[in-house]
Write a protein that holds these residues in place. Structure first.
Motif, short mmCIF file in Angstrom:
data_model
loop_
_atom_site.label_atom_id
_atom_site.label_comp_id
_atom_site.label_asym_id
_atom_site.label_seq_id
_atom_site.Cartn_x
_atom_site.Cartn_y
_atom_site.Cartn_z
N PHE A 133 0.85 -1.19 0.00
CA PHE A 133 0.00 0.00 0.00
C PHE A 133 0.88 1.24 0.00
N TYR A 134 0.28 2.37 -0.29
CA TYR A 134 1.04 3.61 -0.43
C TYR A 134 1.15 4.37 0.88
N GLN A 135 2.31 5.02 1.06
CA GLN A 135 2.43 6.02 2.11
C GLN A 135 2.95 7.30 1.49
N CYS A 136 2.72 8.39 2.18
CA CYS A 136 3.15 9.70 1.69
C CYS A 136 3.59 10.48 2.92
N ASP A 137 4.90 10.53 3.13
CA ASP A 137 5.46 11.04 4.39
C ASP A 137 6.15 12.38 4.23
N ALA A 138 6.20 13.14 5.31
CA ALA A 138 7.04 14.33 5.38
C ALA A 138 7.72 14.31 6.74
N ASP A 139 9.03 14.54 6.76
CA ASP A 139 9.79 14.49 8.00
C ASP A 139 10.81 15.63 8.03
N THR A 140 11.11 16.10 9.23
CA THR A 140 12.19 17.07 9.42
C THR A 140 13.23 16.43 10.31
N VAL A 141 14.44 16.27 9.78
CA VAL A 141 15.49 15.56 10.50
C VAL A 141 16.56 16.56 10.93
N GLY A 142 16.99 16.46 12.16
CA GLY A 142 18.15 17.25 12.59
C GLY A 142 17.83 18.47 13.43
N ALA A 355 14.38 14.03 15.17
CA ALA A 355 13.60 14.05 13.93
C ALA A 355 12.13 13.93 14.26
N THR A 356 11.32 14.46 13.36
CA THR A 356 9.87 14.35 13.55
C THR A 356 9.20 14.28 12.19
N GLY A 357 8.10 13.54 12.10
CA GLY A 357 7.47 13.44 10.80
C GLY A 357 6.13 12.74 10.82
N VAL A 358 5.46 12.84 9.69
CA VAL A 358 4.10 12.33 9.57
C VAL A 358 4.00 11.39 8.38
N SER A 359 3.11 10.41 8.50
CA SER A 359 2.84 9.50 7.39
C SER A 359 1.34 9.52 7.11
N ILE A 360 1.00 9.75 5.85
CA ILE A 360 -0.42 9.77 5.48
C ILE A 360 -0.80 8.41 4.89
N GLY A 361 -1.86 7.85 5.40
CA GLY A 361 -2.38 6.59 4.86
C GLY A 361 -3.16 6.91 3.59
N VAL A 362 -2.47 6.78 2.46
CA VAL A 362 -2.99 7.27 1.20
C VAL A 362 -4.30 6.59 0.81
N ASP A 363 -4.33 5.27 0.97
CA ASP A 363 -5.52 4.55 0.53
C ASP A 363 -6.73 4.86 1.42
N ARG A 364 -6.48 5.01 2.73
CA ARG A 364 -7.58 5.40 3.62
C ARG A 364 -8.09 6.80 3.30
#
Lengths: 496, 496
Positions: A133-142, A355-364
């Motif tokens: 399944f697909y994920q679509c993430d954005a994260d900020t590292v450091g 680091a912090t970030g989010v993952s979107i459940g694309v199919d949902r």
């Protein structure tokens, strides 16, 4: 040469492996459109794209699978020729940690990145549960600043509105793992090992599913699940369970009230106080940017099962009701989540990299948009130029070429042209707006027939008076020279 | 609880598995942009998207790997829990055959579909050769007419021009497997088994690489390769080799001349004559649609190594010269290829299902566009709002919010704000067009500093007179209220 024909071999089965599926037509373009919208927002916020390979070494992936409760959790793994183990990635966070550790000298600090792609889980497939399944993430590292967490919560709200979830139909709920840790320090002191912490975490994560009493039972003596099987509890005292429950229920009328409740819950714990203060800052930053508690709210009942979170955790929930498969109304629920994980890169480098970030459940999220009727319309099929006279394919190709050159999606019927009915049925199946027909009579007169298939379908479906039928003919004869202009006009009428 | 800290574990290595790589920033968006252009043309031609899963059963994939000559050819495969074997797809054609066989009752006939995605090859990695790469295919399933082949050749020409390859810089070369088969029938009669056919096929496919004499040797006694190793030949007579070479060299001054040469080569073979006639039709259809031999040409030296082709085969070659890694000029070569494969679906269903299609080597085409300087410009970074006073993060977030709301890509500096030099260095690394700075003095005066980083870099690089410097200040103080308008104007100047 020896004869190669021997016993007829068994035919292979034409089927996807268990738990996998194919996506056709609009299913593909709708997802692509949605992902383009989401990554557009990520881009706007300064995040850069990263595409890591689907395959990672097993040692790089580590053991951070989210679903430690399930019997079949795991990855698809195999050995390379040099005996080393490789596996398909199970999320986009573990590869990010590897990428950052590998390329950190060439990357900006902080590094904001987004990633889109399939991930794979070696789990028992079930209805609606797939192993890819697909994920679509954005994260900020450091960076350790909670401004990064606040930014991602705000971005998440923007993403949901951009894809078509109305304000009021979603809420981003924020909590902080440090608050829970502080509370556990208070309750158990130094005797609270990783095992107990993880157990409490997994238990309170079931709050949405089993409710207050369910969590209380699982923290204490245990309980029977829906199937009647007895699930062992953690064996906490009733006082200890009370404290944990009071934390889950600490959400107040306002963010300020919630913060005040949490201060009470964490008492003298330093780490707990840090956590509460971070939550306060996030709420303040969000509100200063116009994201009030109707969009971003402190909610201690958000836990996020993943063991690797170390600070703020957040979750986007859709609050409108849908009808479930049994006809009962229920809230749609979570479509995205994430949080701060300060130790994932450290696994590789030994150095702390927050680091912090989010993952979107694309199919949902796609399913949610479909439930709201907010997906893009069914893709329109091409104009189909039919083949009345099979010796004149070049003429028909010429028509197709003219239409395409004018920007009209068009194709030649390439099946067996033996009868027109079959060709028009094909055009219907293709969702074609218009069919083009030219037989010998029309050719001789310099004419072409064009047929409005959408209108034809409506006329056939509705009861219409003869006058209406005549006023809106589904088929008309036009000058060959006017083909492009008339087809275009017919498509415009059909879409009007 | 027992103590969990024990001996310090070995750190995992932060590295992709051998033969895999990561793609960053513009590498990702350039490919995405190119794929969007290609699939836009596919869509215009009436092709519908299909996304099959990355994982297939090994039995469905079959043994159609293109590189049977290589020692490490193969797929990445593993066993599922139920013992069945699964593998990563090695191309997009085998999955299409499986999908069509599985869903044929719900799909239109003919079925035009396109697909985009990574494929995986379990081969020895080498410089520039990766084990995961993109393909972008279009196929028409369910029709025997060569109009389908001609259409795909025309579409291929349109695709190349749409992505930025100028007319004259590419050629689509077309051949027909039936011509070669007819010729082999003539030469060997019924004694020509699959093994001999495949051997001839693989040998003539090396024509571009080893030249006429090389092919002649490999058809006959064998030859030494570049490393000095002796490669066994097929042992054909010199006459037989002559006939095959004459086929490869049959391209004439015009398509008509080539057709005439081929008629001579195939002699009385029925299948050979069919092949020549199909080529003639393809050339006629292409020319009737305006695709002259400067774009689509009959060329018997095109063979395509894949054993499964049964009719027309085609290849798109870029004809401009590039400089290779040793500084020598050479033609860029093939970027796409395909052909007719009438037996792939039959494997599953037992019924003949004619099909034809093309696969574009996405990474090679991207490399070609880069060699021509035709890729989209390096993505512009975000405007970076710096943090001069760490207690005023909310103010800076406010500025970022205003910029984003106005459609300007913008971000807050989230690193350690201890000195401005570090922040400006970060902004440079991000390729930021503008940095925004506001200290206490500016705040008190209602002002903001904005810095044109692109201009600053140019000014630093060029020798400039003081007057020029003053006339084009890289940094200016503006009213806080004019932030969005002035930043926009500065970006426009920088891009002008």
């Amino acid at each position: 040469m020896a004869k190669t024909k021997q016993k007829k071999p068994q035919r292979p089965r034409a089927a996807t492996p268990r738990g996998f599926r194919d996506y056709f037509g609009a299913e593909v373009t709708r997802r692509a459109d949605m992902l383009r919208t989401i990554t557009g927002i990520y881009h706007q916020y300064g995040f850069d794209p990263l595409e890591s390979s689907a395959v990672e070494t097993v040692e790089a992936l580590g053991k951070f699978l989210p679903d430690v409760d399930r019997p079949n959790e795991g990855v698809f793994a195999w050995q390379d020729e040099d005996e080393s183990w490789m596996a398909l990635r199970y999320d986009l966070t573990a590869p990010l940690a590897r990428v950052y550790a590998q390329h950190r000298n060439d990357l900006p600090t902080p590094y904001r990145r987004y990633a889109v792609g399939p991930v794979w889980r070696n789990e028992k497939p079930g209805p609606g549960r797939f192993r890819q399944f697909y994920q679509c993430d954005a994260d900020t590292v450091g960076t350790p600043t909670v401004a990064a967490d606040a930014e991602i919560c705000a971005m998440l709200a923007d993403v949901l509105e951009a894809v078509g979830i109305a304000r009021g139909d979603y809420i981003v709920r924020v909590n902080n793992r440090k608050v829970l840790n502080g509370l556990l320090d208070n309750l158990f002191g130094s005797e609270a090992g990783e095992g107990l912490r993880d157990g409490v975490l997994r238990t309170v994560d079931k709050f949405d599913k089993v409710g207050e009493q369910g969590v209380r039972d699982l923290l204490g003596p245990g309980r029977k699940d829906a199937s009647g099987a007895f699930i062992d509890g953690l064996g906490l005292s009733s006082h200890q369970a009370d404290v944990i429950i009071s934390f889950l229920l600490a959400r107040g009328e306002s963010n300020a009230a919630t913060i005040s409740n949490l201060r009470e819950v964490v008492g003298t714990s330093g780490i707990g106080a840090d956590g509460v203060s971070e939550l306060e800052q996030i709420a303040e930053m969000a509100e200063a940017q116009g994201y009030g508690p109707d969009r971003i709210v402190i909610d201690p009942s958000v836990v996020r099962g993943l063991g690797y979170y170390t600070g703020p955790v957040y979750e986007a929930e859709l609050t409108f009701e849908i009808t479930d498969e049994k006809g009962r109304p229920r809230q749609f629920g979570s479509v995205a989540g994430g949080g701060r994980y300060d130790d994932l890169v450290k696994r590789f480098t030994g150095q702390e990299v927050p680091a912090t970030g989010v993952s979107i459940g694309v199919d949902r999220l796609l399913a949610a948009l479909e439930a709201k009727g907010r997906t893009s319309a069914e893709a329109q099929g091409p104009v189909v130029v039919t083949v009345m006279d099979r010796d004149r394919v070049a003429d028909y190709q010429q028509m197709v070429g003219e239409l395409r050159a004018a920007g009209v999606r068009a194709e030649l019927y390439l099946g067996n042209p033996k009868d027109m009915g079959r060709q028009l049925k094909y055009a219907d199946q293709r969702n074609a707006p218009v069919a083009v027909i030219q037989g010998g009579d029309e050719l001789a007169a310099g004419k072409v027939q064009i047929k409005d298939l959408a209108l034809g379908a409506r006329l056939a479906a509705d009861i219409q008076t003869n006058e209406e039928w005549k006023a809106q003919p589904a088929q008309m004869e036009i000058e060959r020279a006017d083909l492009v202009a008339q087809v275009r006009a017919m498509i415009q009428r059909a879409n009007a």
